[in-house]
Every structure is written in C-alpha cells, then in structure tokens.
Design a protein around this motif. Structure first.
Motif, PDB file in Angstrom:
ATOM      1  N   THR A 127      38.390  44.457  43.731  1.00 14.03           N
ATOM      2  CA  THR A 127      37.347  43.451  43.956  1.00 14.03           C
ATOM      3  C   THR A 127      36.055  44.083  44.485  1.00 14.03           C
ATOM      4  O   THR A 127      35.212  43.397  45.044  1.00 14.03           O
ATOM      5  CB  THR A 127      37.817  42.374  44.948  1.00 14.03           C
ATOM      6  OG1 THR A 127      38.250  43.034  46.152  1.00 14.03           O
ATOM      7  CG2 THR A 127      38.964  41.565  44.390  1.00 14.03           C
ATOM      8  N   GLU A 128      35.932  45.388  44.308  1.00 11.41           N
ATOM      9  CA  GLU A 128      34.712  46.137  44.649  1.00 11.41           C
ATOM     10  C   GLU A 128      34.395  46.152  46.136  1.00 11.41           C
ATOM     11  O   GLU A 128      33.285  46.477  46.541  1.00 11.41           O
ATOM     12  CB  GLU A 128      33.492  45.588  43.877  1.00 11.41           C
ATOM     13  CG  GLU A 128      33.611  45.741  42.374  1.00 11.41           C
ATOM     14  CD  GLU A 128      32.412  45.186  41.624  1.00 11.41           C
ATOM     15  OE1 GLU A 128      32.024  44.056  41.914  1.00 11.41           O
ATOM     16  OE2 GLU A 128      31.863  45.895  40.768  1.00 11.41           O
ATOM     17  N   GLN A 129      35.384  45.799  46.989  1.00  8.95           N
ATOM     18  CA  GLN A 129      35.086  45.807  48.422  1.00  8.95           C
ATOM     19  C   GLN A 129      34.844  47.224  48.938  1.00  8.95           C
ATOM     20  O   GLN A 129      34.018  47.430  49.838  1.00  8.95           O
ATOM     21  CB  GLN A 129      36.237  45.166  49.208  1.00  8.95           C
ATOM     22  CG  GLN A 129      36.365  43.674  48.957  1.00  8.95           C
ATOM     23  CD  GLN A 129      37.513  43.067  49.742  1.00  8.95           C
ATOM     24  OE1 GLN A 129      37.638  43.253  50.940  1.00  8.95           O
ATOM     25  NE2 GLN A 129      38.364  42.321  49.062  1.00  8.95           N
ATOM     26  N   ALA A 132      31.423  48.194  47.873  1.00  8.49           N
ATOM     27  CA  ALA A 132      30.438  47.477  48.677  1.00  8.49           C
ATOM     28  C   ALA A 132      30.243  48.190  50.007  1.00  8.49           C
ATOM     29  O   ALA A 132      29.113  48.337  50.489  1.00  8.49           O
ATOM     30  CB  ALA A 132      30.885  46.038  48.907  1.00  8.49           C
TER      31      ALA A 132
ATOM     32  N   HIS B  91      31.199  40.928  41.313  1.00 10.72           N
ATOM     33  CA  HIS B  91      32.217  39.964  41.762  1.00 10.72           C
ATOM     34  C   HIS B  91      32.057  39.648  43.238  1.00 10.72           C
ATOM     35  O   HIS B  91      33.036  39.444  43.954  1.00 10.72           O
ATOM     36  CB  HIS B  91      33.615  40.511  41.479  1.00 10.72           C
ATOM     37  CG  HIS B  91      33.799  40.913  40.047  1.00 10.72           C
ATOM     38  ND1 HIS B  91      33.941  39.981  39.051  1.00 10.72           N
ATOM     39  CD2 HIS B  91      33.807  42.120  39.447  1.00 10.72           C
ATOM     40  CE1 HIS B  91      34.047  40.615  37.893  1.00 10.72           C
ATOM     41  NE2 HIS B  91      33.962  41.911  38.104  1.00 10.72           N
ATOM     42  N   ALA B  93      32.301  40.814  45.929  1.00  9.09           N
ATOM     43  CA  ALA B  93      32.862  41.873  46.783  1.00  9.09           C
ATOM     44  C   ALA B  93      32.809  41.525  48.264  1.00  9.09           C
ATOM     45  O   ALA B  93      32.579  42.381  49.109  1.00  9.09           O
ATOM     46  CB  ALA B  93      32.160  43.215  46.530  1.00  9.09           C
ATOM     47  N   LEU B  94      33.008  40.246  48.585  1.00  6.48           N
ATOM     48  CA  LEU B  94      33.082  39.870  50.004  1.00  6.48           C
ATOM     49  C   LEU B  94      34.388  40.397  50.590  1.00  6.48           C
ATOM     50  O   LEU B  94      35.396  40.481  49.891  1.00  6.48           O
ATOM     51  CB  LEU B  94      33.019  38.350  50.152  1.00  6.48           C
ATOM     52  CG  LEU B  94      31.683  37.714  49.793  1.00  6.48           C
ATOM     53  CD1 LEU B  94      31.776  36.192  49.857  1.00  6.48           C
ATOM     54  CD2 LEU B  94      30.570  38.219  50.707  1.00  6.48           C
ATOM     55  N   PHE B  95      34.369  40.738  51.874  1.00  5.20           N
ATOM     56  CA  PHE B  95      35.599  41.187  52.528  1.00  5.20           C
ATOM     57  C   PHE B  95      36.470  39.968  52.782  1.00  5.20           C
ATOM     58  O   PHE B  95      36.094  39.056  53.518  1.00  5.20           O
ATOM     59  CB  PHE B  95      35.281  41.904  53.835  1.00  5.20           C
ATOM     60  CG  PHE B  95      34.379  43.093  53.636  1.00  5.20           C
ATOM     61  CD1 PHE B  95      34.654  44.023  52.645  1.00  5.20           C
ATOM     62  CD2 PHE B  95      33.257  43.271  54.407  1.00  5.20           C
ATOM     63  CE1 PHE B  95      33.829  45.110  52.434  1.00  5.20           C
ATOM     64  CE2 PHE B  95      32.422  44.367  54.209  1.00  5.20           C
ATOM     65  CZ  PHE B  95      32.712  45.276  53.223  1.00  5.20           C
ATOM     66  N   THR B  96      37.661  39.982  52.171  1.00  6.23           N
ATOM     67  CA  THR B  96      38.458  38.760  52.150  1.00  6.23           C
ATOM     68  C   THR B  96      38.995  38.351  53.518  1.00  6.23           C
ATOM     69  O   THR B  96      39.302  37.194  53.732  1.00  6.23           O
ATOM     70  CB  THR B  96      39.639  38.906  51.168  1.00  6.23           C
ATOM     71  OG1 THR B  96      40.129  40.244  51.252  1.00  6.23           O
ATOM     72  CG2 THR B  96      39.197  38.646  49.759  1.00  6.23           C
ATOM     73  N   ASP B  97      39.123  39.307  54.439  1.00  7.39           N
ATOM     74  CA  ASP B  97      39.683  38.929  55.746  1.00  7.39           C
ATOM     75  C   ASP B  97      38.600  38.647  56.792  1.00  7.39           C
ATOM     76  O   ASP B  97      38.907  38.515  57.970  1.00  7.39           O
ATOM     77  CB  ASP B  97      40.675  39.984  56.243  1.00  7.39           C
ATOM     78  CG  ASP B  97      40.113  41.399  56.150  1.00  7.39           C
ATOM     79  OD1 ASP B  97      39.042  41.560  55.540  1.00  7.39           O
ATOM     80  OD2 ASP B  97      40.732  42.323  56.692  1.00  7.39           O
ATOM     81  N   PHE B  98      37.348  38.575  56.349  1.00 10.82           N
ATOM     82  CA  PHE B  98      36.251  38.240  57.257  1.00 10.82           C
ATOM     83  C   PHE B  98      35.622  36.915  56.839  1.00 10.82           C
ATOM     84  O   PHE B  98      35.524  36.625  55.649  1.00 10.82           O
ATOM     85  CB  PHE B  98      35.155  39.310  57.204  1.00 10.82           C
ATOM     86  CG  PHE B  98      35.465  40.578  57.944  1.00 10.82           C
ATOM     87  CD1 PHE B  98      36.562  40.679  58.796  1.00 10.82           C
ATOM     88  CD2 PHE B  98      34.644  41.692  57.808  1.00 10.82           C
ATOM     89  CE1 PHE B  98      36.827  41.852  59.478  1.00 10.82           C
ATOM     90  CE2 PHE B  98      34.908  42.871  58.477  1.00 10.82           C
ATOM     91  CZ  PHE B  98      36.006  42.946  59.316  1.00 10.82           C
ATOM     92  N   ARG B 155      24.377  39.103  52.678  1.00  8.46           N
ATOM     93  CA  ARG B 155      24.869  40.376  53.212  1.00  8.46           C
ATOM     94  C   ARG B 155      24.061  41.551  52.655  1.00  8.46           C
ATOM     95  O   ARG B 155      23.763  42.511  53.364  1.00  8.46           O
ATOM     96  CB  ARG B 155      26.353  40.540  52.857  1.00  8.46           C
ATOM     97  CG  ARG B 155      26.978  41.776  53.452  1.00  8.46           C
ATOM     98  CD  ARG B 155      28.450  41.885  53.096  1.00  8.46           C
ATOM     99  NE  ARG B 155      28.658  42.174  51.685  1.00  8.46           N
ATOM    100  CZ  ARG B 155      29.847  42.370  51.137  1.00  8.46           C
ATOM    101  NH1 ARG B 155      30.934  42.289  51.865  1.00  8.46           N
ATOM    102  NH2 ARG B 155      29.964  42.621  49.851  1.00  8.46           N
TER     103      ARG B 155
END
Ligand SMILES: Nc1ncnc2c1ncn2[C@@H]1O[C@H](COP(=O)(O)OP(=O)(O)O)[C@@H](O)[C@H]1O
Ligand SMILES: [Mg+2]
Lengths: 260, 274
Positions: A127-129, A132, B91, B93-98, B155
């Motif tokens: 997911t490109e995290q 990022a 996509h 690319a947000l951090f899913t746990d934040f 962000r």
C-alpha cells in the motif's frame, strides 16, 4: 520421475537462494545498525515488545503447560523401570531448559508473531506506506524494521523463560500430585543438577538466536514480498515455513556447539 | 517558460533490467508552476517522480532539484532535500494504524520537537485546508476514497514543501471528489508558493489546472507545451492520447503470436494478453 526431478529442483532452489541470502544479509545489517538512526525510537521498540508479548503470551503458556505435563508422564514411564523416579524433576527441567523451551517458543513465535509481522510489513509495502515514509525523509529501516527486529531479539528469550517456568510447573503437577513422586526429591534433585550457566543461560542464548533468526526471516519475507494481495499471502506462508526450518536447523548447530 | 527552473532533467536514462523505461528524457519544471505529466500506464511516470525524489537513481543523465545535482548528493543530502518535497501517492498510502490526525502529524513529529499545542494547530490547519478538520479522529479504514486522498494530501503538504508530486490523484474517485482534489491542488500550490508535478490520465481535469504539460511515450517526451498548445499539437501520438482514440501510433492490438485462434484456445501466455 518425481524423485528424479527432486535433485535438480533442489539444486535450482539452492542457486536461487544464494543471491537472496546476500540481499537478506544486507537487510539484516541495515536493520540492526538502524538503532543509531535518529528516527529509531525506544517508544516504538517498547510498543513492539508489548505487541509481540501480548500476541504470544497465552499461547506460550498453554503450550508450555501441556508440554511439561507430557514430559512428566513420559519421563516417569522411562525412569520407573530403573527405579530412578527421583530424577524426574531433573529430567523435566533439563529437557525444557536446554531444548524444548527455546525450540517450541521459537516455533510458536514464528507461527503467531512472525507471520503477523510478515503480513504487516508486506502490506505496508503493497500500500506504498514504506515508500511514503521514504518520501517524508523517514528511514523505514529505522522506524519500522529495526524496532521489530530488536523486539524479537528481546521478547523470545523472555517468552522462553516463561515457557520454561510454566512447563516445569506442568511437569510438577503430573509428577508429584498425580504420579506420587516425592515433592521434596523432585525439587531437590532438580536444584542440584541444573546449572545456571550450563543449562539455563545456554537455553536462553538459544532463544535469543532463534528470536533474531525468526524475526529476521519474517521481516525480510515481508520486505521482499511482491507488492500485491497474492504476494502478501505467499510471503506469510513462506515466512512461517522458512523460519520453522531455520529454527530446527540452527538448533542442531547450536546444540552441537554448546553441548557439554 | 521564462521562470527559473526548480527541477531539471537532462538526457535521463533509466531501465529495469534489460527493459528500458526512460530513454533520454529532458524536462524543465519552472518554479511556481503546475506541470502535468501524461502517458500510458506502465510508461514510466511513477518512475520519473521517484527519480526526481531521489528514491531511484538514473543509469545516466542529470537531475537537478533546487540547484542541487541529485547524483552528487549523499544519502543525508537527498534526505534533507526530501524534507522539502511532498508526494501524494496513487493509493494514498496512509498509515493504517494511525488516525487521520496522526497521519498528518507524522512528518512533523519525526522531524521537529514541537509543543503539542503548536503541533495540533499546524495539523488541524492543514486538515482544515482540505476540508477535513472534523475527520481528524477517524482511522484510514473509516474514510472514503476521496477523503483518504485528501488526508494524504494534507500530510503531503504539512511540512510546507517547495515541490509537490501528485501520482494519479484523480484515479478511482467520483467526479465530485475529482473536482475537489483538482481545486485543492491549484489552491495549495499557489498558497504555499510551491511547484507541483501532476501525473494523470485525466486530460480534462489536468488541463483545467496545469500551466504546462509533458507527454511521455516510449520512454521519451513526445510533446510538451501549454494545455492549449498541446491540444493543438500536430503530433499524432499526442492527439491519440489526448483524444483517447483506441487505435493510432499506439496500437490497439497487443502483438499476437500467430493468429487469434491460438490466443483464444489457449496457452497461459496468450491468456495474459487480456
Ligand atoms: N519495482 C519494480 N520492479 C520492476 N519493474 C518495475 C517496478 N516498478 C515499475 N516497474 C516497471 O517499470 C515500468 C514503468 O512503471 P511505472 O513508472 O510505474 O509506470 P506508470 O507510473 O507510468 O504507470 C513498467 O513497465 C513497470 O512494470
Ligand atoms: Mg504509476
């Protein structure tokens, strides 16, 4: 036919693994030294230690309890023929401390926390995290990989120590109240025959090595995964299989080296 | 195009293994402008953004950002430069746990030691700018596609970057969200005095906000100019791309092996054509 295919297949696997090993080794090195990066945070490390611990603690304790009880039964069965049931405490403790504690802890850790770690890192990649983070000038090795790797190295010996304690308690419950071995002898024999550096530290050192290897393999499989949903699934499976085999192989090597 | 260039690419070559992705690209991104980059999927647009951000290095050619040659910078230098860049990912690319708030706060927390009250103010200001101050407490999974994209946008600009990359910011959004994002891109660029590079397939929406455009095909820039100039371009490739014609210099048919019968009946390789 299948057998004839086996040899070249094995050869191909080995050849494919060698360049990957180099990349995996570089990955490990980068992650280990990332503790000195300014984006490494103790807070993240503690969060991972806590996460790994919470995820695996109950599982470890249940597994250890049953393992200890089975050791009590089997040990009694073997020793009673020689009239040596007084050594049952020693047998249970040594089996757990030197061998079963570290190995079973590591295998369970690989299945529970290791697979979750692979899934987490590979989905962050898909997911490109991770990209990022890189774009925000935050080194993903320092922020994501290093805390998890170090947490694995810290947590597995602790879990192993808990495994040993619970296992010995399980062994005691079967030996003394159920099978009627004398309680005083059980503990006294154990105390005089188990050495701190030779047995306890050796086992915990094994656990530390396993913690490093399992977390390394899990993180690397996640990091190297194909960034797709299918890739995430494949990496998770591969992580558990590879880590389990690595633990068993490494256990042989360590046992041979540390055997005294 | 008289303005000073913030980003310059000179004869940039990049390949993945034997497969060349960029074969001699020249570009000039003037300070303060929104420059669009268009081209077919898999054409190397994302690769180009990564080259400009220094996350990939070209095999040959020069890339200069804010007067600095990326090839001569060390790791620290590239990271320092990147703190003045923002990227909106394809996509989100947000951090899913934040939470949304913590996502936007992330770069600030990592790079500065700010008072919690100042940090709050800065983050909420950026969320306000994308119209999502009220969604600060939501987790990424609770956001719609368009909202997620806007949080990611907040962000990307929270460090007040000089250069903002947008990788297909309109893809997969409903028409209203597309309009909102387009307006935001223009507004943020001008409010921050930034420079933006916009990768997109959406010709209409892109040309409504871009000052200048490049079209990438076959690893080269095949056309460039203002939106009006590009629309009037006599390059067949550019016309095919902008007009969305299925067939032209870029063929509709993927090169087939023998005849379509083999493709239809079967092998796995033929199946991949679709
Ligand atoms: N990580 C990668 N590994 C190998 N090939 C890649 C990778 N990323 C992109 N590519 C290839 O590079 C080419 C350009 O990709 P990309 O820059 O993502 O195109 P675009 O963004 O224009 O769709 C494609 O052929 C793609 O398959
Ligand atoms: Mg792309």
């Amino acid at each position: 036919m299948a057998f004839l295919d086996f040899v070249p297949n094995l050869g191909r696997q080995v050849l494919l693994t060698i360049p990957n090993l180099g990349a995996a080794a570089r990955f490990l090195l980068r992650s280990l030294v990332a503790v000195i990066n300014r984006h490494f945070s103790i807070q993240q490390l503690l969060k991972q230690v806590y996460g790994f611990g919470v995820r695996s603690l109950l599982l470890m304790m249940v597994a250890a309890f049953f393992t200890g009880m089975v050791l009590g039964f089997q040990g009694y069965y073997a020793l009673v023929r020689f009239g040596a049931t007084s050594a049952l405490g020693t047998l249970v403790a040594l089996s757990l401390l030197r061998e079963l504690g570290p190995v079973l802890t590591a295998l369970l850790f690989a299945g529970r926390a290791g697979s979750a770690l692979t899934a987490e890192i590979s989905s962050m990649k898909a997911t490109e995290q991770l990209s990022a983070m890189e774009m925000m000038a935050v080194n993903p090795f320092a922020w994501v990989v290093a805390p998890r790797l170090w947490a694995g190295i810290i947590v597995v010996p602790i879990l192993c120590a808990i495994f040993d304690l619970v296992g010995i308690f399980g062994g005691y419950l079967i030996s003394v109240p159920v099978l009627g071995v004398d309680g005083g002898t059980f503990w006294a024999q154990m105390q005089s025959n188990v050495t701190f550096s030779g047995d306890i530290l050796t086992g915990l050192f094994k656990a530390l090595c396993f913690g490093l290897v399992v977390t390394w393999i899990a993180a690397w499989q996640g990091y190297a995964a194909q960034p797709t949903a299918e890739g995430v699934g494949n990496a998770t499976t591969r992580s558990v299989v590879t880590a389990s085999l690595a633990v068993l192989g490494l256990d042989f090597i360590l046992t041979a080296l540390l055997f005294t | 195009m008289a303005a000073e260039a913030l980003v310059e690419l000179e004869n940039v070559h990049f390949s993945r293994g034997p497969h060349p992705v960029l074969a001699g690209v020249d570009m000039r991104i003037p300070r303060g402008a929104i420059v669009s980059l268009m081209g077919a999927s898999g054409g190397g647009k994302t690769t180009m953004l990564n080259l400009m951000a220094g996350t990939l290095a070209p095999q040959s050619g020069r890339i200069r950002v804010a007067g600095q040659d990326l090839q001569t910078l060390d790791f620290e230098g590239v990271y320092r430069l990147r703190r003045r860049m923002g990227m909106l990912f394809q996509h989100s690319a947000l951090f899913t746990d934040f939470s949304a708030f913590e996502n936007v706060a992330f770069p600030l927390r990592r790079h500065f030691r700010l008072d919690e009250s100042i940090l709050r103010k800065l983050v909420l200001m950026k969320l306000e700018a994308v119209g999502l101050r009220g969604a600060a407490g939501l987790m990424p999974a609770e956001l719609s596609g368009g909202m997620g994209r806007r949080v990611a946008l907040a962000r990307a600009v929270v460090m007040d970057p000089m250069l903002i990359f947008y990788d297909e910011p309109f893809t997969g959004l409903d028409p209203i969200s597309v309009g909102i994002i387009a307006t935001l891109i223009r507004r943020l660029n001008d409010a921050l005095g930034a420079t933006s590079i916009l990768v997109s397939h959406d010709v209409q929406e892109t040309f409504s906000i871009a000052d200048y455009g490049y079209i990438l095909a076959g690893g080269k820039i095949i056309a460039e100019g203002s939106p009006e100039a590009l629309r009037a371009s006599d390059s067949e490739l550019a016309r095919q791309f902008l007009g969305g014609q299925p067939d032209g210099p870029v063929p509709f048919h993927y090169p087939a092996r023998d005849n379509y019968a083999t493709a239809l009946t079967g092998s796995a390789a033929a199946g991949e054509v679709i």
